[in-house]
Scaffold this motif. Structure first.
Motif, PDB file in Angstrom:
ATOM      1  N   ILE A   2       1.928 -35.640  15.721  1.00 59.36           N
ATOM      2  CA  ILE A   2       2.059 -34.870  16.928  1.00 59.36           C
ATOM      3  C   ILE A   2       3.190 -33.613  16.961  1.00 59.36           C
ATOM      4  CG2 ILE A   2       2.529 -34.836  19.384  1.00 59.36           C
ATOM      5  CD1 ILE A   2       1.505 -37.616  19.654  1.00 59.36           C
ATOM      6  N   GLU A   3       2.892 -32.505  17.054  1.00 59.10           N
ATOM      7  CA  GLU A   3       3.654 -31.394  17.318  1.00 59.10           C
ATOM      8  C   GLU A   3       4.088 -30.950  18.539  1.00 59.10           C
ATOM      9  OE1 GLU A   3       2.688 -28.323  14.262  1.00 59.10           O
ATOM     10  OE2 GLU A   3       2.899 -29.543  12.541  1.00 59.10           O
ATOM     11  N   ILE A   4       5.128 -30.575  18.976  1.00 63.72           N
ATOM     12  CA  ILE A   4       5.481 -30.392  20.339  1.00 63.72           C
ATOM     13  C   ILE A   4       6.038 -28.830  20.131  1.00 63.72           C
ATOM     14  CG2 ILE A   4       6.957 -30.997  22.231  1.00 63.72           C
ATOM     15  CD1 ILE A   4       6.608 -33.787  21.316  1.00 63.72           C
ATOM     16  N   PHE A   5       5.834 -28.001  21.284  1.00 66.97           N
ATOM     17  CA  PHE A   5       6.311 -26.781  21.512  1.00 66.97           C
ATOM     18  C   PHE A   5       6.167 -26.418  22.910  1.00 66.97           C
ATOM     19  CE2 PHE A   5       2.194 -25.675  20.312  1.00 66.97           C
ATOM     20  CZ  PHE A   5       1.898 -24.678  21.165  1.00 66.97           C
ATOM     21  N   THR A   6       7.223 -25.360  23.512  1.00 66.02           N
ATOM     22  CA  THR A   6       7.239 -25.094  24.817  1.00 66.02           C
ATOM     23  C   THR A   6       6.633 -23.648  25.101  1.00 66.02           C
ATOM     24  OG1 THR A   6       9.426 -24.583  24.873  1.00 66.02           O
ATOM     25  CG2 THR A   6       8.700 -26.533  25.440  1.00 66.02           C
ATOM     26  N   ILE A   7       6.058 -23.426  26.227  1.00 65.18           N
ATOM     27  CA  ILE A   7       5.547 -22.125  26.278  1.00 65.18           C
ATOM     28  C   ILE A   7       5.636 -21.547  27.813  1.00 65.18           C
ATOM     29  CG2 ILE A   7       3.107 -22.958  26.356  1.00 65.18           C
ATOM     30  CD1 ILE A   7       1.750 -20.228  25.718  1.00 65.18           C
ATOM     31  N   GLN A  19       1.917 -30.568  23.365  1.00 63.07           N
ATOM     32  CA  GLN A  19       1.493 -31.661  22.543  1.00 63.07           C
ATOM     33  C   GLN A  19       0.653 -31.328  21.830  1.00 63.07           C
ATOM     34  OE1 GLN A  19       2.644 -35.658  23.508  1.00 63.07           O
ATOM     35  NE2 GLN A  19       4.294 -35.017  24.683  1.00 63.07           N
ATOM     36  N   VAL A  20       0.551 -31.337  20.492  1.00 66.78           N
ATOM     37  CA  VAL A  20      -0.630 -30.849  19.626  1.00 66.78           C
ATOM     38  C   VAL A  20      -0.947 -32.178  18.541  1.00 66.78           C
ATOM     39  CG1 VAL A  20      -1.824 -29.481  17.962  1.00 66.78           C
ATOM     40  CG2 VAL A  20      -0.208 -28.443  19.694  1.00 66.78           C
ATOM     41  N   TRP A  21      -1.993 -32.770  18.715  1.00 68.30           N
ATOM     42  CA  TRP A  21      -2.233 -33.772  17.913  1.00 68.30           C
ATOM     43  C   TRP A  21      -3.071 -33.347  16.617  1.00 68.30           C
ATOM     44  CZ3 TRP A  21      -6.126 -36.017  15.367  1.00 68.30           C
ATOM     45  CH2 TRP A  21      -6.159 -37.102  14.668  1.00 68.30           C
ATOM     46  N   LEU A  22      -2.680 -33.611  15.450  1.00 70.69           N
ATOM     47  CA  LEU A  22      -3.253 -33.226  14.291  1.00 70.69           C
ATOM     48  C   LEU A  22      -4.104 -34.205  13.393  1.00 70.69           C
ATOM     49  CD1 LEU A  22      -0.824 -30.514  13.204  1.00 70.69           C
ATOM     50  CD2 LEU A  22      -2.814 -29.925  14.346  1.00 70.69           C
ATOM     51  N   PRO A  23      -4.917 -34.110  12.937  1.00 69.69           N
ATOM     52  CA  PRO A  23      -5.550 -35.234  11.917  1.00 69.69           C
ATOM     53  C   PRO A  23      -4.584 -35.511  10.866  1.00 69.69           C
ATOM     54  CG  PRO A  23      -7.112 -33.819  12.314  1.00 69.69           C
ATOM     55  CD  PRO A  23      -6.022 -33.144  12.819  1.00 69.69           C
ATOM     56  N   ILE A  70      -8.610 -31.552  16.783  1.00 70.86           N
ATOM     57  CA  ILE A  70      -6.994 -31.314  17.139  1.00 70.86           C
ATOM     58  C   ILE A  70      -7.254 -31.606  18.565  1.00 70.86           C
ATOM     59  CG2 ILE A  70      -5.572 -29.444  17.716  1.00 70.86           C
ATOM     60  CD1 ILE A  70      -6.523 -27.862  14.677  1.00 70.86           C
ATOM     61  N   VAL A  71      -6.318 -32.053  19.258  1.00 68.66           N
ATOM     62  CA  VAL A  71      -6.355 -32.500  20.541  1.00 68.66           C
ATOM     63  C   VAL A  71      -4.794 -31.557  21.296  1.00 68.66           C
ATOM     64  CG1 VAL A  71      -6.040 -33.970  22.713  1.00 68.66           C
ATOM     65  CG2 VAL A  71      -7.585 -34.545  20.581  1.00 68.66           C
ATOM     66  N   VAL A  72      -5.118 -30.876  22.244  1.00 68.58           N
ATOM     67  CA  VAL A  72      -3.834 -30.040  22.887  1.00 68.58           C
ATOM     68  C   VAL A  72      -3.694 -30.702  24.199  1.00 68.58           C
ATOM     69  CG1 VAL A  72      -2.930 -27.769  23.505  1.00 68.58           C
ATOM     70  CG2 VAL A  72      -4.456 -28.129  21.353  1.00 68.58           C
ATOM     71  N   SER A  73      -2.506 -31.255  24.382  1.00 66.80           N
ATOM     72  CA  SER A  73      -2.024 -31.757  25.753  1.00 66.80           C
ATOM     73  C   SER A  73      -1.068 -30.641  26.443  1.00 66.80           C
ATOM     74  CB  SER A  73      -1.444 -32.971  25.495  1.00 66.80           C
ATOM     75  OG  SER A  73      -1.196 -33.667  26.870  1.00 66.80           O
ATOM     76  N   LEU A 115      -2.605 -19.542  26.023  1.00 67.31           N
ATOM     77  CA  LEU A 115      -2.385 -20.789  25.109  1.00 67.31           C
ATOM     78  C   LEU A 115      -3.341 -20.907  23.957  1.00 67.31           C
ATOM     79  CD1 LEU A 115      -1.188 -23.437  24.611  1.00 67.31           C
ATOM     80  CD2 LEU A 115      -2.643 -24.511  26.130  1.00 67.31           C
ATOM     81  N   LYS A 116      -4.561 -20.666  24.191  1.00 68.55           N
ATOM     82  CA  LYS A 116      -5.522 -20.667  23.374  1.00 68.55           C
ATOM     83  C   LYS A 116      -5.213 -19.722  22.099  1.00 68.55           C
ATOM     84  CE  LYS A 116     -10.717 -21.051  22.560  1.00 68.55           C
ATOM     85  NZ  LYS A 116     -10.657 -20.323  21.089  1.00 68.55           N
ATOM     86  N   PRO A 117      -5.212 -18.424  22.229  1.00 71.84           N
ATOM     87  CA  PRO A 117      -4.875 -17.713  21.115  1.00 71.84           C
ATOM     88  C   PRO A 117      -3.390 -18.140  20.168  1.00 71.84           C
ATOM     89  CG  PRO A 117      -5.204 -16.049  23.044  1.00 71.84           C
ATOM     90  CD  PRO A 117      -5.328 -17.656  23.465  1.00 71.84           C
ATOM     91  N   ILE A 118      -2.527 -18.699  20.957  1.00 71.37           N
ATOM     92  CA  ILE A 118      -1.215 -19.063  20.159  1.00 71.37           C
ATOM     93  C   ILE A 118      -1.964 -20.395  19.308  1.00 71.37           C
ATOM     94  CG2 ILE A 118       0.726 -20.821  20.050  1.00 71.37           C
ATOM     95  CD1 ILE A 118       1.453 -18.896  22.665  1.00 71.37           C
ATOM     96  N   ILE A 119      -2.716 -21.157  20.029  1.00 75.28           N
ATOM     97  CA  ILE A 119      -3.347 -22.545  19.067  1.00 75.28           C
ATOM     98  C   ILE A 119      -4.148 -21.984  17.978  1.00 75.28           C
ATOM     99  CG2 ILE A 119      -4.617 -24.615  19.253  1.00 75.28           C
ATOM    100  CD1 ILE A 119      -2.109 -24.892  20.751  1.00 75.28           C
ATOM    101  N   ASP A 120      -4.925 -21.205  18.290  1.00 73.85           N
ATOM    102  CA  ASP A 120      -5.852 -20.638  17.150  1.00 73.85           C
ATOM    103  C   ASP A 120      -5.160 -19.777  16.119  1.00 73.85           C
ATOM    104  OD1 ASP A 120      -7.956 -21.501  18.608  1.00 73.85           O
ATOM    105  OD2 ASP A 120      -8.539 -19.755  19.388  1.00 73.85           O
ATOM    106  N   GLU A 121      -3.924 -19.421  16.352  1.00 71.98           N
ATOM    107  CA  GLU A 121      -3.172 -18.715  15.228  1.00 71.98           C
ATOM    108  C   GLU A 121      -2.266 -19.492  14.615  1.00 71.98           C
ATOM    109  OE1 GLU A 121       0.267 -15.208  14.893  1.00 71.98           O
ATOM    110  OE2 GLU A 121      -0.582 -15.620  16.940  1.00 71.98           O
ATOM    111  N   ARG A 122      -1.725 -20.528  15.198  1.00 71.63           N
ATOM    112  CA  ARG A 122      -0.902 -21.498  14.647  1.00 71.63           C
ATOM    113  C   ARG A 122      -1.658 -22.756  13.819  1.00 71.63           C
ATOM    114  NH1 ARG A 122       4.167 -23.503  18.168  1.00 71.63           N
ATOM    115  NH2 ARG A 122       5.083 -21.211  18.784  1.00 71.63           N
ATOM    116  N   TYR A 123      -2.881 -23.034  14.233  1.00 76.18           N
ATOM    117  CA  TYR A 123      -3.337 -24.222  13.677  1.00 76.18           C
ATOM    118  C   TYR A 123      -4.831 -23.601  13.032  1.00 76.18           C
ATOM    119  CZ  TYR A 123       0.164 -26.557  16.101  1.00 76.18           C
ATOM    120  OH  TYR A 123       1.415 -26.906  16.717  1.00 76.18           O
TER     121      TYR A 123
END
Length: 252
Positions: A2-7, A19-23, A70-73, A115-123
């Motif tokens: 799990i990776e965590i960041f704030t926005i 919170q981002v769960w990664l395989p 990937i699960v984004v909480s 949020l989605k553009p950040i997730i798509d760019e980071r992961y």
């Protein structure tokens, strides 16, 4: 993992914890992964282990599931009445005469355009519609249902648990009835058999849920209406549904 960041949010003056769960094998390859966004998932899908430590039931499930994704909480609203306001898709005059200024549509737009553009760019995500889902509980479940219909161009799947139909139900059903929803849409719509204080409360919940189920079925969508026997409005009940809705949305 799990990776965590704030926005920063666009509704309240506060930071949202993501919170981002990664395989487990995420950093070992170049595969693109589908993504599921959970509204207030940290609060809904947590439990305590034998030692009393708070753990993520969703992460535990994903660690042992054979589909990698990937699960984004998204950290939820804080404070009495704030969740209802932030997640309610419509503004309403309540029974006591006060106005509920629903910010749900703004919340979904924040997810899609911030949020989605950040997730798509980071992961390494597969950013397309068929690989994007949303889920929530209570008013968050209602908002996930709203997002599936109004923003079906972006979301193809939704898990909507213990939806709150106390405000905005007529507007919601009208919006769904007049929206174009692609037939390859999947919806898991559930409620607990022991959620309401009275049989009348349960009857209303069942009636509303089945009516919305019908509106999606009329557009040839796949819907799984589920009444959890003995289910309550609690993370304990929602955690038990994780295998059901994940399998239905992603593997059937």
């Amino acid at each position: 993992m799990i990776e965590i960041f704030t926005i920063p949010g666009n509704i309240q003056d506060r930071e949202y914890e993501i919170q981002v769960w990664l395989p487990s094998g995420y950093h070992d390859g170049d595969e693109l992964y589908p993504v599921m966004y959970l509204l207030d998932g940290v609060r809904a899908f947590t439990c305590r282990d034998a030692e009393g430590n708070v753990v993520s039931s969703m992460a535990s499930f994903m660690d042992n599931w054979d589909k990698e994704m990937i699960v984004v909480s998204i950290g939820g609203p804080q404070g009495a009445g704030v969740s209802e306001q932030e997640y309610c898709p419509f503004s309403q005059v309540q029974q006591d005469g006060t106005e509920l200024a629903g910010k749900g549509d703004e919340a979904i737009q924040w997810i899609l355009y911030r949020l989605k553009p950040i997730i798509d760019e980071r992961y390494r995500t597969n950013p397309f519609r068929l690989c994007t889902a949303i889920g929530g509980y209570g008013m968050g479940g209602t908002l996930a249902l709203y997002a599936l219909a109004k923003y079906n161009r972006w979301f193809s799947k939704a898990a909507c648990l213990s939806c709150d139909f106390s405000v905005g139900y007529d507007e919601l059903s009208c919006m769904i009835a007049n929206s174009y929803v692609d037939s390859n849409t999947r919806l898991f719509l559930s409620w607990g058999g022991d959620e309401g204080e009275t049989r009348a409360d349960l009857s209303k919940q069942v009636g509303c849920s089945l009516q919305l189920n019908r509106l999606f079925v009329m557009q040839e969508c796949s819907v799984y209406p589920y009444q959890q026997r003995g289910g309550t409005y609690s993370s304990e009940s929602w955690n038990k549904q994780i295998p059901l809705f994940m399998h239905y949305l992603w593997k059937e």
